[in-house]
Design a protein around this motif. Structure first.
Motif, short mmCIF file in Angstrom:
data_model
loop_
_atom_site.label_atom_id
_atom_site.label_comp_id
_atom_site.label_asym_id
_atom_site.label_seq_id
_atom_site.Cartn_x
_atom_site.Cartn_y
_atom_site.Cartn_z
N ALA A 1 0.83 -1.20 0.00
CA ALA A 1 0.00 0.00 0.00
C ALA A 1 0.87 1.25 0.00
O ALA A 1 2.02 1.23 0.44
CB ALA A 1 -0.91 0.01 1.22
N GLN B 1 3.81 0.55 2.55
CA GLN B 1 3.54 -0.39 3.63
C GLN B 1 3.29 -1.77 3.04
O GLN B 1 2.60 -1.89 2.02
CB GLN B 1 2.28 0.01 4.40
CG GLN B 1 1.89 -0.97 5.50
CD GLN B 1 0.38 -1.03 5.75
OE1 GLN B 1 -0.41 -0.43 5.04
NE2 GLN B 1 0.00 -1.76 6.78
N TYR C 1 1.47 -5.31 3.94
CA TYR C 1 0.53 -5.89 4.90
C TYR C 1 0.23 -7.35 4.56
O TYR C 1 -0.77 -7.90 4.99
CB TYR C 1 -0.76 -5.04 4.96
CG TYR C 1 -1.46 -4.83 3.63
CD1 TYR C 1 -1.01 -3.85 2.75
CD2 TYR C 1 -2.56 -5.58 3.26
CE1 TYR C 1 -1.65 -3.63 1.55
CE2 TYR C 1 -3.21 -5.37 2.06
CZ TYR C 1 -2.75 -4.39 1.20
OH TYR C 1 -3.38 -4.18 -0.01
N PHE D 1 6.73 -0.60 7.32
CA PHE D 1 6.57 0.63 6.56
C PHE D 1 7.93 1.11 6.07
O PHE D 1 8.96 0.90 6.73
CB PHE D 1 5.96 1.73 7.45
CG PHE D 1 4.61 1.38 8.00
CD1 PHE D 1 4.50 0.66 9.18
CD2 PHE D 1 3.45 1.77 7.35
CE1 PHE D 1 3.25 0.32 9.70
CE2 PHE D 1 2.20 1.44 7.86
CZ PHE D 1 2.11 0.71 9.03
#
Lengths: 108, 116
Positions: free
Chosen positions: A35, A90, A92, A99
């Motif tokens: 992201a 980031q 996930y 990050f």
């Protein structure tokens, strides 16, 4: 845990120019669960891109994400005045979430 | 619609304690790994803790290990972070977050200020 390295640390550009931000992972990011966020002073991070290339709701199409595996890119096709901010990547796909250290896009 | 609402932040003296809560809705809370992410003033983002579904796996970053305790109450759709022995460097906005089907979701954050 996966280490994310963003480059450059600072990008000095003029409105209307193209911005290219890089995020490199120390190991492959699972299912491209990568992201990008935009953050302005005093505000919470705003989700721009998820799944490496999908724009979040309400994000202008001048923002685009690409990449897979360990190399990812955020591109802003033509910088608008409101785009000058700090950008974070980031991952996930695996816990713990990690990050990048951020790229600041500043006015040249 | 996924919603995460944090509460419990505030001003606390060094060495003090605080308990953060996160109320979740819009998804089957018990099925998901839940995370606490923080951001200190002028700094980047850090995942300080996560807890798996059924609480079988718990993670703490080195910076909070031994001082913070994460827990969840699936019956109440709630996530908690018990913070003890707080230090100046724990001053940050704390966010509750979850990975959805394809994207992460975050709460609005709660500010913790550690200061005498």
């Amino acid at each position: 845990e996966i280490v994310l390295t963003q480059s450059p640390g600072t990008l000095s550009l003029s409105p209307g120019e193209r911005a290219t931000l890089s995020c490199r992972a120390s190991q492959s990011v699972s299912s491209s669960y990568l992201a990008w966020y935009q953050q302005k002073p005093g505000q919470a991070p705003r989700l721009l891109i998820f799944g490496a290339s999908s724009r979040a709701t309400g994000i202008p199409d001048r923002f685009s994400g690409s990449g897979s595996g360990t190399d990812f890119t955020l591109t802003i096709s033509r910088l608008e005045p409101e785009d000058f901010a700090v950008y974070y990547c980031q991952q996930y796909g695996s816990s713990p979430w990690t990050f990048g250290q951020g790229t600041k896009v500043e006015v040249k | 619609e996924v919603q995460l609402v944090e509460s419990g932040g505030g001003l606390v003296q060094p060495g003090g304690s605080l308990r953060l809560s996160c109320a979740a809705s819009g998804f089957t809370f018990s099925n998901y790994i839940m995370n606490w992410v923080r951001q200190a003033p002028g700094k980047g983002l850090e995942c300080v803790s996560y807890i798996s579904s059924s609480s079988s796996t718990i993670y703490y970053s080195d910076s909070v290990k031994g001082r913070f305790t994460i827990s969840r109450d699936d019956a109440k759709n709630s996530l908690y972070l018990q913070m003890n022995s707080l230090r100046d460097e724990d001053t940050a906005v704390y966010y509750c977050a979850v990975q959805g089907v394809r994207r992460p979701f975050w709460g609005q954050g709660t500010l913790v200020t550690v200061s005498s």
